[in-house]
Motif scaffolding. Structure first.
Motif, mmCIF file in Angstrom:
data_model
loop_
_atom_site.group_PDB
_atom_site.id
_atom_site.type_symbol
_atom_site.label_atom_id
_atom_site.label_comp_id
_atom_site.label_asym_id
_atom_site.label_seq_id
_atom_site.Cartn_x
_atom_site.Cartn_y
_atom_site.Cartn_z
ATOM 1 N N SER A 1 -70.321 3.690 8.079
ATOM 2 C CA SER A 1 -69.351 4.768 8.251
ATOM 3 C C SER A 1 -69.949 5.870 9.116
ATOM 4 O O SER A 1 -71.113 6.226 8.971
ATOM 5 C CB SER A 1 -68.961 5.351 6.891
ATOM 6 O OG SER A 1 -68.140 6.497 7.067
ATOM 7 N N GLU B 1 -68.647 8.860 9.101
ATOM 8 C CA GLU B 1 -68.224 10.125 8.466
ATOM 9 C C GLU B 1 -69.150 10.536 7.347
ATOM 10 O O GLU B 1 -69.843 9.790 6.783
ATOM 11 C CB GLU B 1 -66.804 9.973 7.942
ATOM 12 C CG GLU B 1 -65.838 9.662 9.052
ATOM 13 C CD GLU B 1 -64.414 9.506 8.569
ATOM 14 O OE1 GLU B 1 -64.191 9.053 7.426
ATOM 15 O OE2 GLU B 1 -63.532 9.861 9.334
ATOM 16 N N LYS C 1 -63.985 4.992 12.919
ATOM 17 C CA LYS C 1 -64.667 5.609 11.775
ATOM 18 C C LYS C 1 -65.884 4.828 11.293
ATOM 19 O O LYS C 1 -66.582 5.277 10.397
ATOM 20 C CB LYS C 1 -63.681 5.787 10.622
ATOM 21 C CG LYS C 1 -62.569 6.771 10.948
ATOM 22 C CD LYS C 1 -61.659 6.972 9.776
ATOM 23 C CE LYS C 1 -60.577 7.987 10.125
ATOM 24 N NZ LYS C 1 -59.703 8.244 8.989
#
Length: 90
Positions: free
Chosen positions: A88, A90, A70
């Motif tokens: 990150s 995401e 992630k």
């Protein structure tokens, strides 16, 4: 960027694991290139009295993803100091 050593952006390109090819229409920018670093802002985000100056790196390490996949770990110049950054995905 204008010259070597310039500020970079970090982009993601989707990958079809079954076809083993890039999904050209599925790219997005994780970290934008910074034209002018901010001189003020969130005090907790400052290092050496500077907010994020941009991503200054030549290439990603071979094993740059965290165990959970992630985040990406990368080193970058932050003022006169090289720092490890966790980005990150995401």
């Amino acid at each position: 960027f204008d010259t070597h050593g310039g500020c970079m952006s970090l982009n993601v390109l989707g990958w079809d694991v079954n076809e083993e090819k890039a999904l050209v229409d599925s790219s997005w920018e994780l970290v934008a290139a910074v034209d002018i670093p901010e001189r003020s802002g969130d005090e907790s985000a400052k290092v050496i009295n500077m907010t994020f100056p941009g991503l200054f790196t030549d290439q990603l390490p071979d094993e740059c993803f965290t165990a959970d996949g992630k985040s990406i770990l990368v080193t970058s110049q932050w003022g006169s100091v090289k720092r490890i950054l966790k980005v990150s995905t995401e």
